[in-house]
Design an enzyme around this catalytic site. Structure first.
Site, short mmCIF file in Angstrom:
data_model
loop_
_atom_site.label_atom_id
_atom_site.label_comp_id
_atom_site.label_asym_id
_atom_site.label_seq_id
_atom_site.Cartn_x
_atom_site.Cartn_y
_atom_site.Cartn_z
N TYR A 52 -22.42 -35.00 -9.62
CA TYR A 52 -21.86 -33.75 -9.07
C TYR A 52 -21.86 -33.75 -7.54
O TYR A 52 -21.21 -32.91 -6.92
CB TYR A 52 -22.63 -32.52 -9.57
CG TYR A 52 -22.67 -32.36 -11.08
CD1 TYR A 52 -21.83 -33.10 -11.91
CD2 TYR A 52 -23.55 -31.48 -11.69
CE1 TYR A 52 -21.88 -32.98 -13.29
CE2 TYR A 52 -23.60 -31.34 -13.07
CZ TYR A 52 -22.76 -32.11 -13.86
OH TYR A 52 -22.82 -31.97 -15.22
N HIS A 105 -26.57 -39.56 -18.44
CA HIS A 105 -25.43 -38.63 -18.43
C HIS A 105 -24.43 -38.91 -19.56
O HIS A 105 -23.86 -37.99 -20.13
CB HIS A 105 -24.71 -38.74 -17.08
CG HIS A 105 -23.90 -37.54 -16.71
ND1 HIS A 105 -23.75 -37.11 -15.43
CD2 HIS A 105 -23.18 -36.67 -17.46
CE1 HIS A 105 -22.98 -36.03 -15.40
NE2 HIS A 105 -22.62 -35.75 -16.63
N1 LIG Z 1 -23.41 -33.51 -19.53
C1 LIG Z 1 -22.11 -33.45 -19.34
O1 LIG Z 1 -21.35 -34.41 -19.58
C2 LIG Z 1 -21.51 -32.18 -18.82
C3 LIG Z 1 -20.11 -31.98 -18.88
C4 LIG Z 1 -19.60 -30.77 -18.40
C5 LIG Z 1 -20.46 -29.80 -17.88
N2 LIG Z 1 -21.81 -30.03 -17.83
C6 LIG Z 1 -22.75 -29.01 -17.28
O2 LIG Z 1 -22.49 -27.79 -17.95
C7 LIG Z 1 -22.17 -26.78 -16.98
C8 LIG Z 1 -21.23 -25.74 -17.58
O3 LIG Z 1 -20.05 -26.32 -18.09
P1 LIG Z 1 -18.67 -26.28 -17.28
O4 LIG Z 1 -18.91 -26.43 -15.83
O5 LIG Z 1 -17.80 -27.28 -17.95
O6 LIG Z 1 -18.01 -24.89 -17.51
P2 LIG Z 1 -18.34 -23.46 -18.18
O7 LIG Z 1 -19.64 -22.95 -17.74
O8 LIG Z 1 -18.06 -23.56 -19.63
O9 LIG Z 1 -17.14 -22.61 -17.55
C9 LIG Z 1 -16.96 -22.52 -16.17
C10 LIG Z 1 -15.65 -21.77 -15.93
O10 LIG Z 1 -15.79 -20.44 -16.44
C11 LIG Z 1 -15.41 -19.53 -15.42
N3 LIG Z 1 -16.23 -18.33 -15.55
C12 LIG Z 1 -17.58 -18.25 -15.49
N4 LIG Z 1 -18.00 -16.99 -15.66
C13 LIG Z 1 -16.88 -16.23 -15.82
C14 LIG Z 1 -16.65 -14.84 -16.02
N5 LIG Z 1 -17.67 -13.97 -16.11
N6 LIG Z 1 -15.37 -14.42 -16.16
C15 LIG Z 1 -14.33 -15.29 -16.10
N7 LIG Z 1 -14.49 -16.62 -15.89
C16 LIG Z 1 -15.76 -17.09 -15.75
C17 LIG Z 1 -15.64 -20.24 -14.12
O11 LIG Z 1 -14.77 -19.76 -13.13
P3 LIG Z 1 -15.31 -19.09 -11.76
O12 LIG Z 1 -16.04 -20.17 -11.02
O13 LIG Z 1 -14.05 -18.65 -11.10
O14 LIG Z 1 -16.20 -17.94 -12.15
C18 LIG Z 1 -15.32 -21.67 -14.47
O15 LIG Z 1 -13.93 -21.90 -14.35
C19 LIG Z 1 -21.59 -27.61 -15.83
O16 LIG Z 1 -21.49 -26.86 -14.65
C20 LIG Z 1 -22.57 -28.75 -15.80
O17 LIG Z 1 -23.78 -28.36 -15.18
C21 LIG Z 1 -22.34 -31.19 -18.31
#
Ligand SMILES: NC(=O)c1ccc[n+]([C@@H]2O[C@H](COP(=O)([O-])OP(=O)(O)OC[C@H]3O[C@@H](n4cnc5c(N)ncnc54)[C@H](OP(=O)(O)O)[C@@H]3O)[C@@H](O)[C@H]2O)c1
Length: 255
Positions: A52, A105
């Site tokens: 990240y 990861h």
């Molecule tokens: N291990 C892995 O391979 C892997 C892969 C993916 C992710 N991850 C981890 O998991 C975490 C979460 O997953 P993710 O980043 O894929 O996404 P997520 O948490 O599922 O979704 C993030 C999205 O949701 C939006 N959002 C959040 N709160 C909101 C609300 N109240 N209303 C409307 N939209 C909202 C955000 O936009 P805004 O920013 O505009 O609010 C962003 O576009 C990552 O950040 C990372 O730490 C790990």
């Protein structure tokens, strides 16, 4: 404002909060500000990764808070052939002596055994409290456990009502591996009509329903937002009670 204080027990004896802040795609001042906002709102866990590129910002906000914060970071073999060198860099960037949870990861391109051995060594040396993996199948979890005799503490995989699979959840439980979900809000979850209707009935947001659903299943969730208000609101679910019909409906979306 009240964030659930539920935790999962990890092999070290540490407790991992079920709700934390995801930080993928958060960088620079935005990353620092988001972690500060989360910790001020009551979050006590953050999820980062070498990949990240924000460990400096995440670590600075964690240290400045002066609060006990559970920190997860991850090693990606395509970025560094040496897990040990990657961990030392993560610790230096985070400004911490050790991390609470260190994850592989993705399944390594080569054999997993040498990587896992490095993870075990780092744990024995006290550089990490618990070790785990991400994006592993149940079969791959079994392989790691078979070759080393040590099961990963955590497997972080994509998880939401849209991909819920009871066999996968039960498979983690049976193996004593804590399931941690990622991307709980993306891939159509925010617009899903079933989740929206439950949210409307409870007069809550869709992310709040999704976070509460994870906690009710004792699954770790790490919603990400770049908006401090959304960060605070998404986890404000301690007083939200889903009823059995809600839970059945959410668990059935993926059927
Ligand atoms: N291990 C892995 O391979 C892997 C892969 C993916 C992710 N991850 C981890 O998991 C975490 C979460 O997953 P993710 O980043 O894929 O996404 P997520 O948490 O599922 O979704 C993030 C999205 O949701 C939006 N959002 C959040 N709160 C909101 C609300 N109240 N209303 C409307 N939209 C909202 C955000 O936009 P805004 O920013 O505009 O609010 C962003 O576009 C990552 O950040 C990372 O730490 C790990």
């Amino acid at each position: 404002m009240s964030i659930p204080t539920d935790t999962a027990a990890l092999p070290s004896g540490a407790r991992m909060p079920l709700v934390g802040l995801g930080t993928w795609r958060l960088s620079g001042d935005v990353a620092t500000g988001c972690v500060e906002a989360a910790l001020a709102a009551g979050y006590r866990m953050v999820d980062t990764a070498t990949r990240y590129g924000n460990e400096r910002e995440v670590g600075a906000a964690v240290r400045a808070s002066g609060r006990p914060v559970f920190v997860t970071t991850k090693y990606r073999d395509s970025l560094s052939p040496s897990p040990r060198a990657a961990l030392e860099q993560s610790l230096a960037d985070l400004g911490l002596d050790r991390v609470d949870l260190w994850l592989i990861h993705n399944p390594p391109r080569g054999p997993v055994e040498p990587v896992w051995e490095e993870f075990l060594r780092a744990r024995a040396e006290g550089l990490v409290c618990d070790i785990g993996v991400s994006n592993f199948s149940l079969d791959l979890l079994d392989e790691v456990t078979r070759v080393s005799g040590v099961a990963p503490a955590v497997n972080q995989i994509r998880w939401s009502p849209l991909v819920f699979d009871r066999a996968v959840l039960d498979g983690h439980r049976a193996r004593g591996v804590q399931l941690a979900g990622y991307s709980g809000l993306r891939h159509g979850t925010l617009d899903h009509p079933v989740i929206r209707s439950i949210a409307e009935r409870h007069r809550r947001s869709v992310p709040q329903i999704v976070v509460r659903w994870h906690v009710d299943h004792a699954v770790v969730t790490i919603p990400r937002s770049s908006d401090p208000h959304r960060i605070a609101s998404n986890a404000d679910v301690d007083d939200l009670a889903l009823d059995p019909d809600d839970r059945r409906a959410l668990d059935s979306i993926s059927a």
